[in-house]
Write a protein that holds these residues in place. Structure first.
Motif, PDB file in Angstrom:
ATOM      1  N   UNK A   1     -87.988 -22.739  37.005  1.00 48.51           N
ATOM      2  CA  UNK A   1     -88.302 -21.577  37.838  1.00 48.51           C
ATOM      3  C   UNK A   1     -89.304 -21.942  38.925  1.00 48.51           C
ATOM      4  N   UNK A   2     -89.171 -21.213  40.042  1.00 44.80           N
ATOM      5  CA  UNK A   2     -90.139 -21.348  41.125  1.00 44.80           C
ATOM      6  C   UNK A   2     -90.152 -20.025  41.868  1.00 44.80           C
ATOM      7  N   UNK A   3     -91.189 -19.255  41.656  1.00 44.66           N
ATOM      8  CA  UNK A   3     -91.313 -17.935  42.270  1.00 44.66           C
ATOM      9  C   UNK A   3     -90.070 -17.096  41.937  1.00 44.66           C
ATOM     10  N   UNK A   4     -89.304 -16.649  42.915  1.00 42.86           N
ATOM     11  CA  UNK A   4     -88.131 -15.805  42.636  1.00 42.86           C
ATOM     12  C   UNK A   4     -86.871 -16.617  42.347  1.00 42.86           C
ATOM     13  N   UNK A   5     -86.996 -17.919  42.311  1.00 38.02           N
ATOM     14  CA  UNK A   5     -85.847 -18.784  42.093  1.00 38.02           C
ATOM     15  C   UNK A   5     -85.786 -19.266  40.647  1.00 38.02           C
TER      16      UNK A   5
END
Lengths: 108, 113
Positions: free
Chosen positions: A58-62
């Motif tokens: 995951x990375x922020x909204x991704x």
């Protein structure tokens, strides 16, 4: 030789919804898989890398998932925004084989 | 940190003419890549350099395409003679090492008439 496939059709969604893009591959077992974003007239920009021993990243909204049994990676954008509209490319590890990309269009 | 620089940004030539593209990678990046991206397709790797040595040029049409990376920094890609099917965007990318994330330049858009 290895093949990589992404949804050929553009994906149209409404702002605020979750976008899910698919990347399938055959004849290969990648050590990792990368996702890039490409805007018109520009080079791809790296977003996320997921390794074969990772189920999810995951990375922020991704969020990216990697299923080595299905030979598939899913790329999710939650709470999508019009600014997320772009073409998203997946690429197989150091073979540097890219898919054709999926165009995402987020409507306000 | 400055990004990958490419020039020219656009080029229009007639078939059978020659053309050259230039790339300046991010400072300190040992690995440099040239890709061809035809409209509607993903980037296709043409050649990969590690410092000034070629790692992979298996997809480079060597009868007409050539590339060099003198001194392990800047690189040039040449097409001689160009064909209509060479119309594409030529992307240069660099990375710190071969298994690191790639950083792409803006590309050179080539149109062969």
């Amino acid at each position: 030789s290895q093949k990589i496939e992404q949804n050929s059709e553009a994906l149209n969604i409404q702002e605020g919804k979750t976008a899910t893009l698919t990347c399938n591959y055959t004849n290969y077992s990648p050590a990792y898989l990368q996702w890039y974003r490409q805007d018109p007239g520009r080079g791809p920009v790296f977003l996320l890398l997921i390794r074969e021993n990772e189920k999810e990243k995951r990375k922020e909204r991704l969020k990216v998932t990697f299923d080595t049994t299905l030979k598939q990676s899913l790329f999710h954008i939650t709470a999508s925004q019009p600014a997320d509209s772009a073409t998203y490319l997946c690429a197989l590890d150091s073979t540097l084989t890219f898919g054709k990309g999926t165009m995402l269009l987020v409507s306000p | 940190e400055a990004g990958v620089a490419q020039s020219p940004r656009y080029k229009i030539i007639e078939k059978r003419q020659s053309v050259a593209f230039w790339c300046n990678p991010i400072s300190g990046h040992a690995t440099l890549y040239w890709y061809q991206q035809i409209l509607g397709q993903g980037p296709k790797l043409l050649i990969q350099f590690q410092n000034n040595g070629v790692v992979d040029d298996s997809q480079l049409p060597k009868d007409r395409f050539s590339a060099e990376r003198l001194k392990g920094v800047d690189s040039t890609l040449k097409i001689q003679p160009a064909k209509l099917e060479d119309s594409a965007v030529y992307l240069c990318a660099s990375s710190r090492d071969r298994v690191e994330t790639q950083y792409f330049g803006p590309g050179t858009r080539l149109l062969v008439l």
